[in-house]
Design an enzyme around this catalytic site. Sequence first.
Site, PDB file in Angstrom:
ATOM      1  N   SER A 124       2.189  -2.296  -0.708  1.00  0.00           N
ATOM      2  CA  SER A 124       2.169  -1.825   0.674  1.00  0.00           C
ATOM      3  C   SER A 124       0.876  -2.298   1.299  1.00  0.00           C
ATOM      4  O   SER A 124      -0.097  -2.613   0.589  1.00  0.00           O
ATOM      5  CB  SER A 124       2.230  -0.290   0.700  1.00  0.00           C
ATOM      6  OG  SER A 124       1.880   0.224   1.970  1.00  0.00           O
ATOM      7  N   TYR A 137      -0.870   7.807  -2.135  1.00  0.00           N
ATOM      8  CA  TYR A 137      -0.116   6.594  -1.838  1.00  0.00           C
ATOM      9  C   TYR A 137      -1.029   5.367  -1.858  1.00  0.00           C
ATOM     10  O   TYR A 137      -0.701   4.343  -2.459  1.00  0.00           O
ATOM     11  CB  TYR A 137       0.563   6.731  -0.471  1.00  0.00           C
ATOM     12  CG  TYR A 137       1.649   5.709  -0.225  1.00  0.00           C
ATOM     13  CD1 TYR A 137       2.873   5.805  -0.874  1.00  0.00           C
ATOM     14  CD2 TYR A 137       1.462   4.648   0.657  1.00  0.00           C
ATOM     15  CE1 TYR A 137       3.886   4.875  -0.656  1.00  0.00           C
ATOM     16  CE2 TYR A 137       2.463   3.715   0.891  1.00  0.00           C
ATOM     17  CZ  TYR A 137       3.668   3.838   0.235  1.00  0.00           C
ATOM     18  OH  TYR A 137       4.665   2.909   0.446  1.00  0.00           O
TER      19      TYR A 137
END
Length: 258
Positions: A124, A137
């Site tokens: 990501s 995350y």
Amino acid sequence: MSRVLVTGASSGLGAALVAKFVAEGHQVLSTDIAEDGGTTYLKLDVRRPEDWEAAVSWCEQNWGGLDILVNNAGIATGGRIDVETLDEWDRVVDINLMGVVRGCRAFTPLFKRQRSGHIVNTASAAGLVHPPMMSSYNTVKAGVVALSETLSHELYPYGVTVSVVCPSFFRTNLADSIRGADSAMGATARQLIEKSPRSADDIATAVLAGIKKKRFLIIPDRPAAMAWRTKRFARPLYDRQMRKIAERARQRAETSNG
């Protein structure tokens, strides 16, 4: 024509990647946690080493090997460090980071024997830039980037290529996986995902282009690329932006608590 395995293939970016690979004439094994996903499908829970062993066996028995492994399965998570629970941390580490580790470990012996292969790990933009309120995350996605870079060097002598995909927010059902103690941060993440102008199909198109060029770092959209460049080349500006986000979150939290 390549032989391709995609995890998390039933929806979102995984489904878009499968569609792109199939459209280009590749053989694709779709995997996910559902019992049945249609034609050329194998149930694979990335948390279970035995499922990975079964996937390797399937590829050897049915295809005689594998050309491209796409470690794409993952969940969305996040929250303030003093709000998100340790159980939530354990869950996202197990799926988003260790799921990729298990996939790389499972297929590396096959790729070494073949003296060929391409590992594609979905990380990501959060693996490159680290906004506040996203500790878990950011951490796991940065881990995927680090793992990918390590393997790109480690497996180079065996003719194995490694890529890591780092998109920013795009429209997908990933928001459905958000759950946890920090509901305010979860709602913000859902809004960013659902209101993005980019679709999973847009990202998949850019990812396949990067795979064909054997790029290590595939940044498939402009916002992710701009954020990465800002951090690298204009660090004071990047820090100011991140701290503004944190300050707005502090104000919202204090207002809601007040």
